[in-house]
Design an enzyme around this catalytic site. Structure first.
Site, PDB file in Angstrom:
ATOM      1  CG  ASP A 264      -1.859   1.205   1.163  1.00 18.67           C
ATOM      2  OD1 ASP A 264      -2.849   1.144   0.405  1.00 18.67           O
ATOM      3  OD2 ASP A 264      -1.599   2.212   1.852  1.00 18.67           O
TER       4      ASP A 264
ATOM      5  CE1 TYR B  22       0.420   7.864   2.894  1.00 17.15           C
ATOM      6  CE2 TYR B  22       1.039   5.689   2.116  1.00 17.15           C
ATOM      7  CZ  TYR B  22       0.102   6.538   2.670  1.00 17.15           C
ATOM      8  OH  TYR B  22      -1.128   6.041   3.021  1.00 17.15           O
TER       9      TYR B  22
ATOM     10  CE  LYS C 197      -3.778   4.867   0.253  1.00 16.62           C
ATOM     11  NZ  LYS C 197      -2.385   4.425   0.414  1.00 16.62           N
TER      12      LYS C 197
ATOM     13  CG  HIS D  45      -4.547   9.703   0.001  1.00 17.25           C
ATOM     14  ND1 HIS D  45      -3.178   9.686  -0.040  1.00 17.25           N
ATOM     15  CD2 HIS D  45      -4.871   9.217   1.225  1.00 17.25           C
ATOM     16  CE1 HIS D  45      -2.692   9.204   1.100  1.00 17.25           C
ATOM     17  NE2 HIS D  45      -3.712   8.924   1.886  1.00 17.25           N
TER      18      HIS D  45
END
Length: 325
Positions: A46, A51, A79, A112
């Site tokens: 994931d 990030y 995402k 997201h």
């Protein structure tokens, strides 16, 4: 080696029930974590643009494909970030993610957050007049974005599409406008946040739920879920770790679960599924009856998102609502 159970999505794809989360990992930790995970049976990864570690994941993928696994043996999720919600930016960001990862397609691509940011000013654009706040894009609706996202599978760059952090109202809005149900909704889910109404709605609509933060979150002043006596007692009885017990609670509810770790021992142990009895499951579930705790609320972030996403008490002073249509 066991690769764990898998769940069939409404798109026909199968998602491995236990995956590796990569949120909140420090620089240069994720590359090693992904390599360890894949070598120890994980097939579900994931990821997310925000990030800011997808390049590391890409380096790890080069180490394990094809020496350890074939690309088609992995289930890779990423995402769409808030600053690319405008329809004309959706596929562009997908292309950037694929380039970072060094792969040709994603198995699942999620919106997201149900929140649009002003585009073209980085991941967290500064509000022009409000210090410490993100500049929101209040003109782009969730339906606008979802209409662009559901076109992506036709490109061959994505196998399935879904959302993350969406409420029942937000799901109903995009489904009513397009007739297309998300394959998955990734949500914060643990015994302190069971969200039974959302779970039941999703079950009826055939929308799979993936649980992030299945162990809760380590907020100052809040007890860790792994420290709750009932969790520790059940772990001791089953000869398991407290993390395994909390992952098993999510599995019992039908979620796919994506615990995050960068430590080899924990990555390996988190993947070893145990099964809870109904009695043990019920005892853990009682934790949420006593208190309701959502750890991940954007109104509390720094910089703040001045928007009410979930209808939580902490969001009562937000001056903006999610624009669904």
């Amino acid at each position: 080696m066991s690769f764990g159970k898998a769940i069939t999505l409404n798109s026909g794809a199968t998602i491995p029930q236990i995956g590796l989360g990569t949120w909140l990992s420090k620089p240069n930790e994720v590359e090693n974590a992904v390599e360890i995970a894949v070598k120890n049976g994980y097939r579900h990864l994931d990821l997310a643009r925000v990030y800011q570690n997808q390049d590391e994941v890409g380096r790890a993928l080069k180490k394990v494909i094809p020496s350890v696994v074939k690309r088609e043996d992995l289930f890779i999720t990423s995402k769409l970030w808030n600053s690319s919600h405008k329809p004309e930016n959706v596929e562009k960001e997908l292309d950037e993610t694929l380039a970072q990862l060094g792969i040709e397609y994603l198995d699942l691509y999620l919106v997201h957050w149900p929140v649009a940011f002003a585009p073209g000013q980085g991941l967290f654009p500064k509000h022009p007049s409000k210090e410490g706040e993100v500049d929101l894009d209040l003109s782009t609706s969730l339906v606008d974005t979802w209409k662009a996202v559901i076109e992506l599978p036709k490109t061959g760059k994505v196998r399935s599409v879904g959302v993350s952090n969406f409420t029942i109202e937000q799901l109903k809005g995009i489904i009513a406008a397009t007739g297309v149900k998300p394959a998955a909704n990734q949500i914060e889910a643990h015994p302190l946040l069971p969200q039974d109404d959302l779970v039941e709605f999703s079950r009826k609509e055939g929308i799979h739920l993936t649980a992030y933060s299945p162990l809760g979150n380590n907020l100052v002043g809040k007890p860790k879920l792994t420290d709750y006596p009932v969790v520790q007692e059940i772990a001791k009885k089953l000869g398991a770790t407290t993390a395994q017990v909390l992952v098993a609670w999510g599995v019992y509810r039908g979620y796919s679960v994506i615990p995050k770790s960068v430590q080899e021992g924990r990555i390996i142990s988190n993947f070893k599924q145990i099964e809870l009895s109904k009695a043990d499951y019920d005892e853990i579930t009682k934790i949420g009856h006593a208190q309701h705790t959502r750890f991940n609320i954007p109104y509390n972030y720094s910089p703040r998102w001045d928007i009410d996403v979930f209808g939580e008490p902490e969001e009562k002073n937000a001056t903006n609502k999610v624009k669904i249509q």
